[in-house]
Design a protein around this motif. Structure first.
Motif, PDB file in Angstrom:
ATOM      1  N   ILE A 142       0.845  -1.185   0.000  1.00  0.00           N
ATOM      2  CA  ILE A 142       0.000   0.000   0.000  1.00  0.00           C
ATOM      3  C   ILE A 142       0.887   1.243   0.000  1.00  0.00           C
ATOM      4  O   ILE A 142       2.010   1.219   0.501  1.00  0.00           O
ATOM      5  CB  ILE A 142      -0.947   0.027   1.222  1.00  0.00           C
ATOM      6  N   SER A 143       0.368   2.332  -0.541  1.00  0.00           N
ATOM      7  CA  SER A 143       1.157   3.563  -0.652  1.00  0.00           C
ATOM      8  C   SER A 143       0.964   4.488   0.539  1.00  0.00           C
ATOM      9  O   SER A 143       1.723   5.446   0.713  1.00  0.00           O
ATOM     10  CB  SER A 143       0.775   4.307  -1.930  1.00  0.00           C
ATOM     11  N   ALA A 144      -0.073   4.224   1.365  1.00  0.00           N
ATOM     12  CA  ALA A 144      -0.366   5.063   2.525  1.00  0.00           C
ATOM     13  C   ALA A 144      -1.305   4.294   3.446  1.00  0.00           C
ATOM     14  O   ALA A 144      -1.800   3.220   3.083  1.00  0.00           O
ATOM     15  CB  ALA A 144      -1.008   6.381   2.087  1.00  0.00           C
ATOM     16  N   ASP A 145      -1.559   4.849   4.631  1.00  0.00           N
ATOM     17  CA  ASP A 145      -2.506   4.227   5.545  1.00  0.00           C
ATOM     18  C   ASP A 145      -3.866   4.064   4.872  1.00  0.00           C
ATOM     19  O   ASP A 145      -4.299   4.936   4.099  1.00  0.00           O
ATOM     20  CB  ASP A 145      -2.701   5.090   6.798  1.00  0.00           C
ATOM     21  N   VAL A 146      -4.539   2.959   5.185  1.00  0.00           N
ATOM     22  CA  VAL A 146      -5.909   2.735   4.704  1.00  0.00           C
ATOM     23  C   VAL A 146      -6.813   2.723   5.934  1.00  0.00           C
ATOM     24  O   VAL A 146      -6.950   1.704   6.608  1.00  0.00           O
ATOM     25  CB  VAL A 146      -6.034   1.416   3.921  1.00  0.00           C
ATOM     26  N   PRO A 147      -7.425   3.869   6.285  1.00  0.00           N
ATOM     27  CA  PRO A 147      -8.197   3.975   7.527  1.00  0.00           C
ATOM     28  C   PRO A 147      -9.499   3.192   7.487  1.00  0.00           C
ATOM     29  O   PRO A 147     -10.057   2.926   6.417  1.00  0.00           O
ATOM     30  CB  PRO A 147      -8.476   5.482   7.646  1.00  0.00           C
ATOM     31  N   ASN A 148      -9.986   2.853   8.679  1.00  0.00           N
ATOM     32  CA  ASN A 148     -11.298   2.199   8.774  1.00  0.00           C
ATOM     33  C   ASN A 148     -12.260   3.050   9.587  1.00  0.00           C
ATOM     34  O   ASN A 148     -13.113   2.537  10.307  1.00  0.00           O
ATOM     35  CB  ASN A 148     -11.182   0.797   9.380  1.00  0.00           C
ATOM     36  N   VAL A 149     -12.147   4.358   9.484  1.00  0.00           N
ATOM     37  CA  VAL A 149     -13.023   5.268  10.206  1.00  0.00           C
ATOM     38  C   VAL A 149     -13.925   6.002   9.232  1.00  0.00           C
ATOM     39  O   VAL A 149     -13.624   6.125   8.045  1.00  0.00           O
ATOM     40  CB  VAL A 149     -12.211   6.288  11.039  1.00  0.00           C
ATOM     41  N   GLY A 150     -15.051   6.485   9.740  1.00  0.00           N
ATOM     42  CA  GLY A 150     -16.003   7.213   8.905  1.00  0.00           C
ATOM     43  C   GLY A 150     -17.159   6.343   8.464  1.00  0.00           C
ATOM     44  O   GLY A 150     -17.081   5.109   8.494  1.00  0.00           O
ATOM     45  N   THR A 151     -18.260   6.984   8.093  1.00  0.00           N
ATOM     46  CA  THR A 151     -19.432   6.235   7.616  1.00  0.00           C
ATOM     47  C   THR A 151     -19.071   5.389   6.408  1.00  0.00           C
ATOM     48  O   THR A 151     -19.490   4.234   6.287  1.00  0.00           O
ATOM     49  CB  THR A 151     -20.571   7.210   7.256  1.00  0.00           C
ATOM     50  N   GLU A 152     -18.302   5.974   5.492  1.00  0.00           N
ATOM     51  CA  GLU A 152     -17.733   5.215   4.380  1.00  0.00           C
ATOM     52  C   GLU A 152     -16.223   5.210   4.567  1.00  0.00           C
ATOM     53  O   GLU A 152     -15.570   6.243   4.415  1.00  0.00           O
ATOM     54  CB  GLU A 152     -18.082   5.848   3.031  1.00  0.00           C
TER      55      GLU A 152
END
Length: 603
Positions: free
Chosen positions: A402-412
């Protein structure tokens, strides 16, 4: 609070992969001066000193650990603190090496201290625990001197028999003993399941309550999980079980405890609420008791008998130390310590030896951060090292970049979108006619972080990291739906059982629509904005949809997803993510986090 696996699928993955490896306090509004005599013993004859009438008992509690033995990665391993001047501070938190130190330091020297939990200690766990059917977590909880916990919905991920094994011990019926010649001994603490009834016997699956005693002080603990557990767990996991109403069950056993002379009672409830702020030190009693919290726990708390003195809750992964009035109109403390071992709650219960009850006006609660600036507990470090040695041959394998963090926050969330894209891509390898994929948010358990967590290097995604994101072993299922059914599925995100607490699905690239949260129920989905690759959905057309097996069975309040036709069952969801990353990323061409713009949200 999430989708849960079919137990057989979870075992299947484990069998395959195992073969490869041969402070700052939020004080509740209850805090008040106790009688002046508290802590003072009456004069007594020499050699016959009587204990004080009032005895402070320390209740340490936490919830929703989910097998996070190592410090959680990314946002899952942080908490937010709001300072008096309004600025926020993010604090790294969690990890049982630190949790052990904090709990041991917090316990009082006089030993009037009890440690309790509110469920989901196991399940949806990272690889170090999930790979071994959560035996490492039970071992860690024994080392933390946990005294008692309620069950949560995730305790049923692998069914009632596996839960009984975690309680009583014994090696796994399929995978056997992980350490040669050493039998798993089970939990030293009781799991409480007062509202989980065996259909055959009509009796509770496990103990309904437990009583802590010391020098004449007696406090009863009643444990329940949410009544809707069958709606968030696979059918196989709750087979043969009935889940009863939380309030009625607690009230019943509070009366039973009173008949036994136990008048001080704490309820451990795996159900929770949502405070108005995500800061762990938010004062949810401002401007009035309970004003800053919403969700299922509010009505539950308002209806539980005044015989219960405090509620320790969980499930929503939120942090709060609130008061909510009981049916008699008196304030009662209600707490939750977020999740993943990032916080613990310290509650003072002042026990009146004369009445045998808790002096409610003297109850106070505070959430404390499990900071990582304390010494690690050596026994927990050794435990983690031992299990990591067994898991390393599997967990360290690179599965993508991956090129950057992949967050799991937010409605989407970008992480949810990435999983949906992976399942869409994988689905098309099975059937080129697949049109889209939908992923449930509760099945996305963690982010992917760019920074290396071990020796793999920055940007490298390991199997262990993927397992932490998707630990459920759901399969990827393909089904046919009409356009009208697809629209109804999207409406079920915000209506029916999901009306009060929406569960917004993560769509694969190409599916777009507007969600107007100012409206209510199904009307929150703006139907004429729903488009697939720019084209409006045709109610009469057939669409091939990829989902995981939990959703395909109608889980999480999506009955329409259980009505699909022309089913095709593929590999498990983590295998789909692995194949997608391997095919679409490399060290020189890492995959970028999706832009979470598929759903236009109007607040």
């Amino acid at each position: 609070m999430s989708a849960t696996p079919q137990a057989s699928r979870r075992r299947s993955r484990r069998n395959r992969i195992l073969a490869v490896a041969a402070g700052l306090a939020t004080v509740g509004a209850l805090a008040a001066a106790i009688p002046a005599s508290a802590g003072e013993a009456k004069p007594s004859k020499p050699g016959k000193e009587k204990p004080s009438r009032y005895q402070d008992v320390q209740l340490l509690s936490f919830n929703d650990l989910h097998g996070n033995l190592e410090p959680p990665a990314g946002s899952s391993g942080r908490v937010t603190h709001v300072h008096e001047d309004g600025h926020t501070e993010t604090i790294n938190a969690g990890g049982v090496e630190y949790l052990a130190t904090h709990l041991r330091d917090a316990r009082r020297a006089d030993d009037y201290s009890v440690t309790a939990a509110a469920g989901d200690m196991v399940g949806a766990s990272p690889l170090i625990s999930g790979l071994f059917h959560d035996e490492p977590t039970i071992e860690a909880l024994n080392g933390l001197d946990l005294d008692v916990t309620s069950v949560g919905n995730h305790e049923f991920d692998e069914g009632a028999k596996e839960l009984a094994r975690l309680q009583k011990g014994g090696c796994h019926p399929t995978d056997g003993c992980y350490v040669k010649g050493k039998k798993f001994k089970g939990a030293d603490f009781p799991y409480l399941a007062a509202n989980v009834i065996e259909k055959k016997t009509g009796k509770p699956l496990l103990k309904p309550y437990w009583v802590w005693k010391k020098n004449g002080v007696k406090i009863g603990f009643i444990g329940v999980t949410l009544e809707d557990t069958p709606g968030v767990v696979s059918a196989e996991g709750v087979k043969g079980l009935k889940f009863k109403d939380e309030v009625q069950t607690i009230n019943k056993y509070a009366k039973e405890l009173e008949r036994q002379g136990v008048k001080s009672v704490v309820a451990l409830i795996h159900e929770g609420g949502a405070p108005a702020s995500t800061a762990y030190n938010y004062d949810c009693d401002s401007p009035g008791a309970g004003d800053g919290i919403s969700g299922p726990i509010v009505d539950i708390a308002k209806n539980i008998t005044p015989k219960v003195d405090a509620l320790v809750t969980g499930h929503t992964h939120a942090a709060y130390a609130c008061t909510i009035n009981d049916p008699a109109g008196k304030p009662r403390t209600v707490t939750s310590a977020a999740s993943f071992g990032r916080l613990y709650t310290d509650t003072t219960l002042t026990y009146d030896r004369r009445t045998g009850d808790i002096a409610r006006t003297a109850v106070s609660s505070a959430n404390h951060v499990v900071t990582r600036d304390v010494a690690k507990a050596a026994d927990m470090t050794a435990l983690i090292s031992r299990w990591n040695t067994l898991a390393a041959p599997i967990g360290n394998r690179a599965i993508g970049h991956i090129s950057a963090d992949v967050p799991n926050v937010g409605t989407e969330s970008p992480m949810g979108d990435l999983i949906a894209d992976a399942q869409f891509w994988y689905g098309k390898t099975l059937d080129p006619e697949v049109d889209l994929a939908l992923m449930n948010p509760g099945g996305v358990r963690a982010p992917l972080t760019y920074a290396a967590t071990g020796t793999e290097g920055d940007g490298v995604v390991t199997y262990a990291e993927g397992f932490t994101v998707q630990p459920f072993s759901n399969t990827v299922n393909l089904q046919d739906f009409t356009g009208a059914q697809l629209v109804k599925v999207l409406q079920e995100q915000v209506s029916g059982t999901n009306a009060a607490s929406p569960k917004v699905l993560l769509p694969s690239s190409g599916l777009t629509y507007t969600l107007d949260l100012r409206k209510s129920g199904a009307d929150r989905v703006v139907v004429d904005t729903i488009k697939l690759n720019g084209a409006a959905i045709d109610p009469a057309a057939t669409y091939r949809v990829a989902t995981n097996s939990f959703l395909a069975g109608g889980g999480d309040g999506y009955p329409t997803l259980g009505q699909g036709t022309n089913d095709l069952v593929g590999a498990d969801d983590l295998a789909a993510l692995e194949q997608y990353l391997l095919a679409n990323s490399s060290a020189t061409k890492p995959i970028a986090p999706p832009t979470a713009n598929r759903i236009t949200i109007i607040n």
